[in-house]
Design a protein around this motif. Structure first.
Motif, PDB file in Angstrom:
ATOM      1  N   HIS A  71      40.828  -8.672  43.656  1.00  0.00           N
ATOM      2  CA  HIS A  71      40.907 -10.143  43.946  1.00  0.00           C
ATOM      3  C   HIS A  71      40.567 -10.080  45.584  1.00  0.00           C
ATOM      4  O   HIS A  71      40.883  -9.319  46.344  1.00  0.00           O
ATOM      5  CB  HIS A  71      42.398 -10.718  43.878  1.00  0.00           C
ATOM      6  CG  HIS A  71      42.286 -12.046  44.122  1.00  0.00           C
ATOM      7  ND1 HIS A  71      42.494 -12.860  45.315  1.00  0.00           N
ATOM      8  CD2 HIS A  71      42.339 -13.360  43.251  1.00  0.00           C
ATOM      9  CE1 HIS A  71      42.483 -14.071  44.924  1.00  0.00           C
ATOM     10  NE2 HIS A  71      42.427 -14.493  43.965  1.00  0.00           N
ATOM     11  N   PRO A  72      39.716 -11.220  46.010  1.00  0.00           N
ATOM     12  CA  PRO A  72      39.355 -11.220  47.377  1.00  0.00           C
ATOM     13  C   PRO A  72      40.544 -11.604  48.067  1.00  0.00           C
ATOM     14  O   PRO A  72      41.335 -12.273  47.814  1.00  0.00           O
ATOM     15  CB  PRO A  72      38.294 -12.234  47.269  1.00  0.00           C
ATOM     16  CG  PRO A  72      38.520 -13.176  46.268  1.00  0.00           C
ATOM     17  CD  PRO A  72      38.941 -12.227  45.256  1.00  0.00           C
ATOM     18  N   ARG A 109      50.605 -15.531  45.454  1.00  0.00           N
ATOM     19  CA  ARG A 109      50.369 -13.986  45.889  1.00  0.00           C
ATOM     20  C   ARG A 109      49.849 -13.370  44.594  1.00  0.00           C
ATOM     21  O   ARG A 109      49.965 -13.756  43.350  1.00  0.00           O
ATOM     22  CB  ARG A 109      51.815 -13.307  45.759  1.00  0.00           C
ATOM     23  CG  ARG A 109      52.503 -13.905  46.858  1.00  0.00           C
ATOM     24  CD  ARG A 109      54.007 -13.628  46.923  1.00  0.00           C
ATOM     25  NE  ARG A 109      54.049 -12.064  47.373  1.00  0.00           N
ATOM     26  CZ  ARG A 109      54.414 -11.168  46.932  1.00  0.00           C
ATOM     27  NH1 ARG A 109      55.178 -11.277  45.553  1.00  0.00           N
ATOM     28  NH2 ARG A 109      54.649  -9.897  47.288  1.00  0.00           N
ATOM     29  N   LYS A 110      48.820 -12.534  44.713  1.00  0.00           N
ATOM     30  CA  LYS A 110      48.058 -11.586  43.730  1.00  0.00           C
ATOM     31  C   LYS A 110      48.086 -10.466  44.074  1.00  0.00           C
ATOM     32  O   LYS A 110      47.712  -9.928  45.535  1.00  0.00           O
ATOM     33  CB  LYS A 110      46.734 -12.229  43.443  1.00  0.00           C
ATOM     34  CG  LYS A 110      46.550 -14.066  42.711  1.00  0.00           C
ATOM     35  CD  LYS A 110      45.276 -14.392  42.842  1.00  0.00           C
ATOM     36  CE  LYS A 110      45.259 -15.706  42.127  1.00  0.00           C
ATOM     37  NZ  LYS A 110      43.784 -16.291  42.073  1.00  0.00           N
ATOM     38  N   VAL A 111      47.897  -9.488  43.135  1.00  0.00           N
ATOM     39  CA  VAL A 111      47.484  -8.031  43.406  1.00  0.00           C
ATOM     40  C   VAL A 111      46.022  -7.899  43.579  1.00  0.00           C
ATOM     41  O   VAL A 111      45.058  -8.448  42.820  1.00  0.00           O
ATOM     42  CB  VAL A 111      48.063  -7.269  42.232  1.00  0.00           C
ATOM     43  CG1 VAL A 111      47.652  -5.717  42.300  1.00  0.00           C
ATOM     44  CG2 VAL A 111      49.526  -7.238  41.924  1.00  0.00           C
ATOM     45  N   CYS A 112      45.601  -7.437  44.534  1.00  0.00           N
ATOM     46  CA  CYS A 112      44.366  -7.494  45.134  1.00  0.00           C
ATOM     47  C   CYS A 112      43.617  -6.045  45.086  1.00  0.00           C
ATOM     48  O   CYS A 112      42.358  -5.956  44.814  1.00  0.00           O
ATOM     49  CB  CYS A 112      44.003  -8.043  46.640  1.00  0.00           C
ATOM     50  SG  CYS A 112      44.809  -7.065  47.926  1.00  0.00           S
ATOM     51  N   ALA A 113      44.471  -5.055  44.874  1.00  0.00           N
ATOM     52  CA  ALA A 113      43.600  -3.685  44.864  1.00  0.00           C
ATOM     53  C   ALA A 113      44.814  -2.698  44.444  1.00  0.00           C
ATOM     54  O   ALA A 113      46.177  -2.874  44.622  1.00  0.00           O
ATOM     55  CB  ALA A 113      43.283  -3.299  46.083  1.00  0.00           C
ATOM     56  N   THR A 114      44.388  -1.660  43.656  1.00  0.00           N
ATOM     57  CA  THR A 114      45.365  -0.488  43.379  1.00  0.00           C
ATOM     58  C   THR A 114      44.636   0.537  43.518  1.00  0.00           C
ATOM     59  O   THR A 114      43.447   0.842  43.493  1.00  0.00           O
ATOM     60  CB  THR A 114      45.700  -0.494  41.828  1.00  0.00           C
ATOM     61  OG1 THR A 114      44.695  -0.624  41.338  1.00  0.00           O
ATOM     62  CG2 THR A 114      46.518  -1.789  41.702  1.00  0.00           C
TER      63      THR A 114
END
Length: 265
Positions: A71-72, A109-114
């Motif tokens: 997500h950006p 809120r969002k998870v943008c990277a793992t």
């Protein structure tokens, strides 16, 4: 797995690390989103702290499996990264990092990277040194712990491929080809028997190549032609294995999931 029964093992939670920052204009590209390299630097920072907390030794980054941008992250957003050691071997540690972006005005809120990273602990002389084991406690920690060996084996194959490409496309490589080297020279990648541990058709590539020389055809087939023929034979062999092999794999998977379920409960 039973590695976490070692006397010097530590709970995964002891390495848990959080890093938060606000995304400023210098951190963003012309789209107004964070530079990928900036986010990767954040990921390496927080993972380094987690690995050092677990080993209580200096550490170096050995590999980054991948960074998946989900997500950006926009200018003015907050970004919060969390990391912990999921598994350890003799001198190395696997660290999982999760990055969450937050719109500070709406609270969304969002998870943008793992990402998964591997670190090696060093002694006073800069040599690898033993690290404590990991004790997974939560359901999520156990899931990552029990799947760590699969990721480790995948890294070994990827590292081998990286070495071969570095060797083939060395310091003298130039766009358009290196002088004296054929563009379709697959022998540089076929290499000695067995180096392509993860490639089921490596042997067929070598067999085809040698058969061509013995036949004295006067023409070397292209990489695509040899690879297509080898892949076709590999598929035929897999199909010939039939349902018996599939049934065995299914039973093995069922036993593995049953064991995992017992661990969680």
């Amino acid at each position: 797995m039973t590695f976490y029964t070692k006397a010097d093992s530590k709970p995964a939670s002891e390495s848990y690390t959080i890093k938060a920052s606000i995304v400023l204009p210098p951190d963003t590209n012309h789209h107004g989103t964070i530079f990928g390299g900036k986010l990767m630097a954040y990921i390496d920072d927080v993972a380094t702290i987690a690995a050092t907390r677990h080993a209580r030794r200096p550490v170096v980054t050995a590999s980054t499996d991948s960074v998946d941008f989900l997500h950006p992250v926009k200018k003015g957003d907050a970004i919060c990264l969390s990391a912990f050691v999921t598994w350890s071997h003799r001198t190395s540690m696997e660290v999982f990092v999760r990055a969450i972006t937050e719109d500070l005005l709406t609270g969304e809120r969002k998870v943008c990277a793992t990402s998964f990273l591997t670190f090696v602990a060093l002694d006073e002389e800069g040599k690898p040194i033993h690290v404590p084991g990991v004790i997974p406690q939560t359901q999520e920690e156990k899931l990552l712990y029990d799947s760590a060996l699969e990721r480790k084996e995948a890294r070994k194959i990827r590292r081998l491929e990286s070495k071969k490409f570095a060797e083939y496309l060395g310091v003298d490589y130039k766009l358009g080809g290196t002088p004296g080297r054929r563009r379709d020279d697959s022998t540089a990648f076929a290499g000695p028997a067995g180096w392509e541990a993860g490639d089921p058709i490596a042997a067929e590539r070598q067999t085809d190549d040698q058969g061509e020389r013995n036949a004295g055809s006067g023409r070397r087939t292209t990489v695509a032609e040899r690879t297509t023929a080898a892949e076709s034979r590999a598929v035929e062999r897999r199909n010939a294995a039939g349902n018996e092999s599939a049934a065995g794999e299914k039973k093995s998977a069922e036993r593995a999931y049953a064991s995992l379920w017992e661990d969680w409960n």
